[in-house]
Design a protein around this motif. Structure first.
Motif, short mmCIF file in Angstrom:
data_model
loop_
_atom_site.label_atom_id
_atom_site.label_comp_id
_atom_site.label_asym_id
_atom_site.label_seq_id
_atom_site.Cartn_x
_atom_site.Cartn_y
_atom_site.Cartn_z
N ASP A 54 0.83 -1.20 0.00
CA ASP A 54 0.00 0.00 0.00
C ASP A 54 0.87 1.26 0.00
O ASP A 54 1.82 1.37 0.80
CB ASP A 54 -0.90 -0.02 1.24
N LEU A 55 0.59 2.21 -0.90
CA LEU A 55 1.42 3.41 -1.02
C LEU A 55 1.38 4.24 0.25
O LEU A 55 2.42 4.75 0.70
CB LEU A 55 0.95 4.25 -2.22
N ARG A 56 0.23 4.39 0.84
CA ARG A 56 0.11 5.19 2.08
C ARG A 56 0.96 4.58 3.19
O ARG A 56 1.68 5.29 3.90
CB ARG A 56 -1.36 5.25 2.49
N ALA A 57 0.92 3.26 3.34
CA ALA A 57 1.72 2.60 4.37
C ALA A 57 3.21 2.75 4.07
O ALA A 57 4.03 2.90 4.99
CB ALA A 57 1.34 1.11 4.46
N THR A 58 3.57 2.71 2.80
CA THR A 58 4.97 2.87 2.40
C THR A 58 5.46 4.28 2.72
O THR A 58 6.56 4.46 3.27
CB THR A 58 5.14 2.57 0.90
N LEU A 59 4.66 5.29 2.40
CA LEU A 59 5.03 6.67 2.71
C LEU A 59 5.14 6.88 4.21
O LEU A 59 6.06 7.55 4.70
CB LEU A 59 4.01 7.63 2.10
N ASP A 60 4.21 6.30 4.96
CA ASP A 60 4.26 6.42 6.43
C ASP A 60 5.53 5.78 6.99
O ASP A 60 6.14 6.30 7.93
CB ASP A 60 3.03 5.77 7.06
N ALA A 61 5.93 4.64 6.42
CA ALA A 61 7.13 3.96 6.90
C ALA A 61 8.38 4.80 6.64
O ALA A 61 9.26 4.92 7.51
CB ALA A 61 7.27 2.59 6.22
N ILE A 62 8.48 5.40 5.46
CA ILE A 62 9.63 6.25 5.14
C ILE A 62 9.63 7.49 6.03
O ILE A 62 10.68 7.90 6.54
CB ILE A 62 9.61 6.64 3.64
N ASP A 63 8.45 8.06 6.28
CA ASP A 63 8.34 9.20 7.19
C ASP A 63 8.81 8.82 8.60
O ASP A 63 9.46 9.61 9.28
CB ASP A 63 6.89 9.70 7.26
N TYR A 64 8.47 7.62 9.02
CA TYR A 64 8.85 7.15 10.37
C TYR A 64 10.37 7.09 10.50
O TYR A 64 10.94 7.57 11.49
CB TYR A 64 8.23 5.79 10.64
N VAL A 65 11.03 6.53 9.49
CA VAL A 65 12.49 6.40 9.54
C VAL A 65 13.16 7.77 9.51
O VAL A 65 14.08 8.05 10.30
CB VAL A 65 13.00 5.54 8.37
N THR A 66 12.71 8.66 8.63
CA THR A 66 13.35 9.97 8.51
C THR A 66 13.05 10.86 9.71
O THR A 66 13.88 11.68 10.10
CB THR A 66 12.92 10.68 7.22
N ARG A 67 11.88 10.71 10.33
CA ARG A 67 11.52 11.53 11.49
C ARG A 67 12.32 11.11 12.73
O ARG A 67 12.81 11.95 13.48
CB ARG A 67 10.03 11.39 11.77
N TYR A 68 12.47 9.80 12.94
CA TYR A 68 13.05 9.32 14.19
C TYR A 68 14.48 8.81 14.06
O TYR A 68 15.10 8.45 15.05
CB TYR A 68 12.15 8.25 14.81
N GLY A 69 15.01 8.77 12.83
CA GLY A 69 16.41 8.41 12.64
C GLY A 69 16.77 6.99 13.03
O GLY A 69 17.89 6.72 13.46
N ILE A 70 15.85 6.06 12.88
CA ILE A 70 16.11 4.68 13.26
C ILE A 70 16.69 3.89 12.09
O ILE A 70 16.72 4.36 10.95
CB ILE A 70 14.82 3.98 13.74
N GLU A 71 17.15 2.68 12.36
CA GLU A 71 17.59 1.78 11.30
C GLU A 71 16.35 1.25 10.58
O GLU A 71 15.28 1.09 11.17
CB GLU A 71 18.37 0.61 11.88
N TRP A 72 16.52 0.93 9.29
CA TRP A 72 15.39 0.40 8.52
C TRP A 72 14.84 -0.87 9.17
O TRP A 72 13.62 -1.06 9.24
CB TRP A 72 15.83 0.12 7.08
N ARG A 73 15.75 -1.73 9.64
CA ARG A 73 15.32 -3.02 10.21
C ARG A 73 14.56 -2.83 11.52
O ARG A 73 13.96 -3.78 12.03
CB ARG A 73 16.51 -3.95 10.40
N ALA A 74 14.59 -1.62 12.09
CA ALA A 74 13.89 -1.36 13.35
C ALA A 74 12.47 -0.83 13.14
O ALA A 74 11.81 -0.43 14.10
CB ALA A 74 14.69 -0.38 14.21
N LEU A 75 11.98 -0.83 11.89
CA LEU A 75 10.61 -0.39 11.63
C LEU A 75 9.61 -1.24 12.42
O LEU A 75 9.76 -2.46 12.49
CB LEU A 75 10.30 -0.50 10.13
N PRO A 76 8.60 -0.62 13.00
CA PRO A 76 7.57 -1.40 13.71
C PRO A 76 6.89 -2.40 12.76
O PRO A 76 6.85 -2.20 11.55
CB PRO A 76 6.58 -0.32 14.17
N VAL A 77 6.36 -3.46 13.35
CA VAL A 77 5.84 -4.57 12.55
C VAL A 77 4.54 -4.24 11.82
O VAL A 77 4.12 -5.01 10.95
CB VAL A 77 5.62 -5.82 13.43
N ASP A 78 3.89 -3.11 12.16
CA ASP A 78 2.64 -2.80 11.45
C ASP A 78 2.90 -2.14 10.10
O ASP A 78 1.96 -1.87 9.35
CB ASP A 78 1.72 -1.93 12.31
#
Length: 203
Positions: A54-78
């Motif tokens: 889903d594009l919206r979920a993909t954009l939200d995931a990229i926003d999460y990483v860039t906002r909080y500076g985490i590793e990609w592998r640390a993305l929440p499971v949702d």
């Protein structure tokens, strides 16, 4: 196709509900999704496999990483799998999608504010920031005026404060020395620019 409607086994990205401060609001999603799909369509050179997640979920995931500076592998499971998000991010970045998307949104905001879609004037300034530990020493410097070691952002905005271009150098680069390359980049991107304001540091 699983129960959520996602073609990726075990992924429920199409059932995902906003849960973090970095998630797009419904109004933001209504504006951003069509623009993102429009840019993606412009960048397609060959027909390949359609987007699975889903594009919206993909954009939200990229926003999460860039906002909080985490590793990609640390993305929440949702979110969709981090491997898929990272692959999309790399592909989109190489195609220039984020910059094109920002340009489209900036043009819309300028028109809504009663301005022309393309800027004719701007303002340049710089900001010194501490560099992350991952930045090599060769890319850092010491800003004697700010008494800070790190990097410097040379930023140009339009008269509404919307970002036009940015260039990163070592903090030791003086404003007057950083201005020519960032202004050259600005002129390359916006041939309509005729005037740029700067403060006394750019003598």
């Amino acid at each position: 196709m699983n129960a959520s409607g996602c073609a990726s086994s075990g992924c429920a990205c199409r059932d995902r509900k906003p849960a973090y401060p970095s998630d797009l609001t419904d109004i933001e999603g209504q504006v951003l999704e069509p623009e993102a799909r429009g840019v993606m369509a412009e960048l397609v050179t060959v027909t390949g496999r359609p987007m699975v997640h889903d594009l919206r979920a993909t954009l939200d995931a990229i926003d999460y990483v860039t906002r909080y500076g985490i590793e990609w592998r640390a993305l929440p499971v949702d979110f969709p799998p981090h491997e898929a998000i990272y692959a999309f991010f790399l592909r989109w970045s190489r195609c220039g999608l984020p910059e094109r998307l920002a340009g489209r949104l900036r043009g819309r905001l300028r028109v809504l504010a009663g301005r022309g879609e393309l800027p004719t004037a701007g303002c340049v300034d710089s900001q010194t920031v501490r560099a992350a530990e991952t930045v090599s020493p060769a890319a850092c410097g010491y800003d004697a005026g700010k008494k800070l070691k790190g990097q410097k952002r040379h930023v140009v905005v339009d008269t509404l404060g919307l970002l036009l271009c940015v260039m990163v150098t070592a903090a030791s680069v003086q404003d007057r020395d950083g201005a020519p390359p960032v202004l050259a980049l600005l002129r390359q991107k916006f041939s309509t620019i005729a005037l740029v304001w700067a403060d006394g540091g750019y003598s």
